[in-house]
Design a protein around this motif. Structure first.
Motif, short mmCIF file in Angstrom:
data_model
loop_
_atom_site.label_atom_id
_atom_site.label_comp_id
_atom_site.label_asym_id
_atom_site.label_seq_id
_atom_site.Cartn_x
_atom_site.Cartn_y
_atom_site.Cartn_z
N HIS A 585 0.86 -1.18 0.00
CA HIS A 585 0.00 0.00 0.00
C HIS A 585 0.89 1.22 0.00
O HIS A 585 2.00 1.20 0.55
N CYS A 621 -3.98 6.21 -0.74
CA CYS A 621 -3.06 5.13 -1.11
C CYS A 621 -2.61 5.35 -2.55
O CYS A 621 -3.42 5.57 -3.44
N ASP A 623 -0.79 3.15 -4.37
CA ASP A 623 -0.51 1.91 -5.10
C ASP A 623 -1.85 1.23 -5.41
O ASP A 623 -2.60 0.90 -4.49
N PHE A 624 -2.13 1.02 -6.67
CA PHE A 624 -3.46 0.50 -7.06
C PHE A 624 -3.63 -0.93 -6.57
O PHE A 624 -3.30 -1.89 -7.24
N CYS A 625 -4.16 -1.06 -5.35
CA CYS A 625 -4.08 -2.32 -4.60
C CYS A 625 -5.31 -3.19 -4.74
O CYS A 625 -5.26 -4.37 -4.43
N HIS A 629 -9.38 0.62 -4.59
CA HIS A 629 -8.18 1.42 -4.29
C HIS A 629 -8.52 2.91 -4.27
O HIS A 629 -8.04 3.65 -3.41
N MET A 632 -9.55 4.12 -1.04
CA MET A 632 -8.60 3.99 0.07
C MET A 632 -8.03 5.37 0.37
O MET A 632 -6.94 5.75 -0.07
CU1 CUA Z 1 -3.97 0.45 -0.91
CU2 CUA Z 1 -4.38 1.31 -3.01
#
Ligand code: CUA
Ligand code: RUQ
Length: 653
Positions: A585, A621, A623-625, A629, A632
């Motif tokens: 993340h 966040c 980072d494309f989690c 996302h 987030m």
């Molecule tokens: Cu954690 Cu995007």
């Protein structure tokens, strides 16, 4: 037409030096040479398939190490080492900032040249990768299971740590040396007093066999020459290390001319086992220089200490420790063949490639075949140590790598080619043009006792017309060449990051299954870890606010925070609760003037932030989690200084 044909073959000394300069500026584009007929099939790694080798290339002025797959040339990762990296918060997160401490203060960049894989019995063991910082003399150690930098040690009494950090056969030591002689220890003197006041240094950094931790074992105080590159011995020559030594003229100005006068300079041979004995016998003096040692502990937190009092040996006090081997002319690289018998010098202004023999050197020492002594260092007779001179090597030979069949591959800068010759009769057997102006070259395992003689990689300085143009700055080019047959065959070009000086490669099978997938959340020893969402909280201590935050797909906890004031020192301690591979993340907040955080599963990272204006600011966040996302995200409310809004934050329901 190769560049070779652009440079006259019969240049005198001055002409040769001039050609060295001219070639990089004026390399005309040669007719592009495509790969050989089956090149595409040889380098093609199908989607979902893995490369056969990991290649670790230095970044030169980028200060980092980049990891490529071979034979595809695909970039897999950039490991930050000597330069701050805002993407990974390396050198910005509170946990990593101490890595940049030096006796000169916080130094967030360097010029990194020569990666060197740790070795057991002269073979790559896949544990660590060492690399030198050239400008602020340092050596770094990367853990290859994690592919992160774990340690950086500063090298005192050095100016330009270039002949470094080549590891000895059993990783007993990594070697260091000063590229530019200076007053050692430093003092204020006129530059014109070079000959009286400037000296050099060769050093040995011990590596703990279990932890890899580095400590400066001893240094050797050397005459005021320039010590350029190094290779430890192996097999019969284990216990020795060899350093190219130029500017034996001791010039301090216009060195391109004044340091190119002598027909021979030296390879310095150091018997480090003898040095160990002299240290044990109390013959070293303790110098008071300060130097930094930085390392990452098991909690994944960096520490820094300032050390002083390293041991320094004078060659005159330790007979049998150092010898000079005359070597033509301004040698750059020095390389030891897989058997440990042959020591090859890369005389960049020489018309031959000199090959010294270790056994002849031993005999010459036993028979006192000396022609002089300099500062207590015997100079061996050239004929007494030289095994052969390779004729017709091209113009400007620099570096050598070896295959498993007794062949040597020499990079030749001015004539832009790789020259293949054999150790048996010292005859050139093949040559291939490279594009353009090659510096180092690398055969996977080519510096070990058992090279994987399949490929040689050319690491070229000039790219010119090889790729789509990108303005004034072009990526440097690497070229993959097949060396499995009698004739070298060009297979592939690929762009690189920074300026790769040297590279190392290891069979992927040796380290791929040891790769760490996550940090253990249960084992997380960071002092600011938040192990569960229930523990998430915000604490004020005077003007300092600690935010203990968790991240898991797809929310932060807490995600609404109030009671912070303009000018507070806010520490965001973000713990990634994930325990799945490849689910980092990110964390970013408006106005952060250092970096984002990229937090690996199970890891805690901390970024400091001083809000400078009232308002309500998002954090999110980076980072494309997950599918959510974009959700987030959270808010932090900043009130004017002195408002006294109570700290509050939301907790799980
Ligand atoms: Cu954690 Cu995007
Ligand atoms: S040195 S080629 Cu460090 Cu040859 Cu770069």
């Amino acid at each position: 037409m190769s560049l070779l044909s652009l440079v006259p073959r019969s240049l005198g000394r001055v002409g040769l030096a001039a050609a060295l300069v001219v070639s990089s500026g004026c390399a005309k584009s040669a007719t592009p040479v495509g790969g050989s007929g089956d090149a595409a099939a040889r380098v093609y790694v199908a989607p979902g398939q893995y490369d056969e080798f990991y290649m670790f290339a230095s970044g030169g002025y980028s200060g980092q190490v980049s990891v490529y797959g071979l034979p595809s040339g695909r970039l897999l990762r950039v490991i930050p080492v000597f330069s701050q990296d805002a993407e990974k918060a390396y050198g910005y997160s509170e946990q990593s900032k101490p890595m940049f401490n030096t006796s000169y203060g916080f130094v967030p960049w360097d010029d990194s040249h020569h990666p060197s894989l740790s070795k057991t019995d002269g073979l790559n063991d896949g544990r660590w990768l060492f690399i030198n910082g050239n400008n602020t003399p340092r050596v770094a150690r990367i853990d290859l299971a994690e592919m992160n930098t774990k340690e950086i040690i500063e090298i005192p009494n050095a100016a330009g740590n270039h002949a470094s950090p080549f590891v000895t056969q059993g990783t007993e030591y990594v070697v260091t040396a000063t590229r530019f002689s200076v007053p050692t220890p430093q003092k204020d003197v006129p530059i014109s007093t070079y000959k009286e006041n400037f000296t050099g240094q060769i050093g040995f950094v011990a590596v703990d066999p279990n932890s890899g931790k580095m400590s400066l074992a001893f240094q050797i105080h050397m005459p005021g020459y320039d010590y350029d590159l190094a290779r430890p011995g192996k097999g019969p020559s284990h216990g020795w290390a060899f350093f190219t030594t130029y500017n034996t003229e001791q010039a301090n100005t216009l060195k391109e001319r004044n340091a190119s006068q002598n027909d021979k300079d030296f390879v310095t041979a150091v018997n480090w086992k003898q040095a160990e004995q002299c240290v044990a016998q109390g013959k070293a003096k303790t110098w008071p220089t300060r130097y930094a040692h930085n390392w990452v502990d098991e909690a994944d937190v960096a520490h820094s200490e300032m050390l002083t009092g390293q041991k320094v040996l004078e060659p005159a006090d330790c007979p049998g420790m150092v010898y000079f081997l005359p070597t033509p002319k301004s040698p750059h690289g020095v390389d030891v063949d897989p058997t440990g018998e042959y020591i090859v010098g890369g005389g960049k202004l020489a018309t031959v490639i000199p090959v010294h023999s270790f056994s002849k050197m031993q005999k010459a020492i036993a028979e006192n075949a000396f022609e002089a002594a300099i500062g207590g260092i015997p100079v061996l007779k050239y004929e007494a140590v030289n095994y052969c001179e390779v004729a017709n090597p091209g113009l400007g030979p620099l570096h050598d790598e070896f295959d498993d069949k007794g062949n040597v591959y020499t990079s030749v800068f001015i004539s832009s080619e790789i020259v293949k010759w054999n150790l048996k009769d010292c005859k050139v057997v093949d040559r291939i043009p490279v594009y353009y102006s090659i510096g180092h070259l690398m055969v996977p395992g080519g510096d070990t006792r058992k090279p994987d003689g399949k490929y040689v990689i050319a690491l070229n300085k000039i790219t010119k017309d090889r790729y789509l143009p990108t303005g004034p700055e072009l990526a440097q080019s690497a070229q993959l060449i097949d060396i499995s047959g009698d004739k070298m065959k060009m297979l592939l070009d690929f762009p690189t990051i920074g300026e790769p000086h040297y590279a190392q490669a290891i069979l992927a099978s040796a380290i791929k299954d040891k790769q760490m997938k996550t940090f253990s959340l249960a084992g997380n020893k960071d002092p600011f870890v938040t192990r569960t969402e229930k523990d998430a909280r915000v604490e004020r201590k005077g003007n300092v606010v600690h935010i203990y935050m968790t991240a898991v797909r797809s929310h932060f906890m807490p995600d609404n925070i109030e009671g912070i004031e303009v000018g507070d020192s806010v520490y965001w301690h973000v713990t990634n609760l994930e325990q799945d591979w490849d689910v980092p993340h990110g964390f970013a907040v408006t106005g952060a003037n250092n970096s984002e955080l990229l937090v690996m599963p199970g890891q805690t990272r901390t970024i400091a932030w001083v809000p400078d204006r009232p308002g309500v600011f998002p954090f999110y966040c980076t980072d494309f989690c997950s599918a959510l996302h974009q959700e987030m995200q959270g808010y932090i409310r900043i009130s004017p200084r002195g408002t006294g809004v109570q700290i509050s934050f939301n907790t799980p329901k």
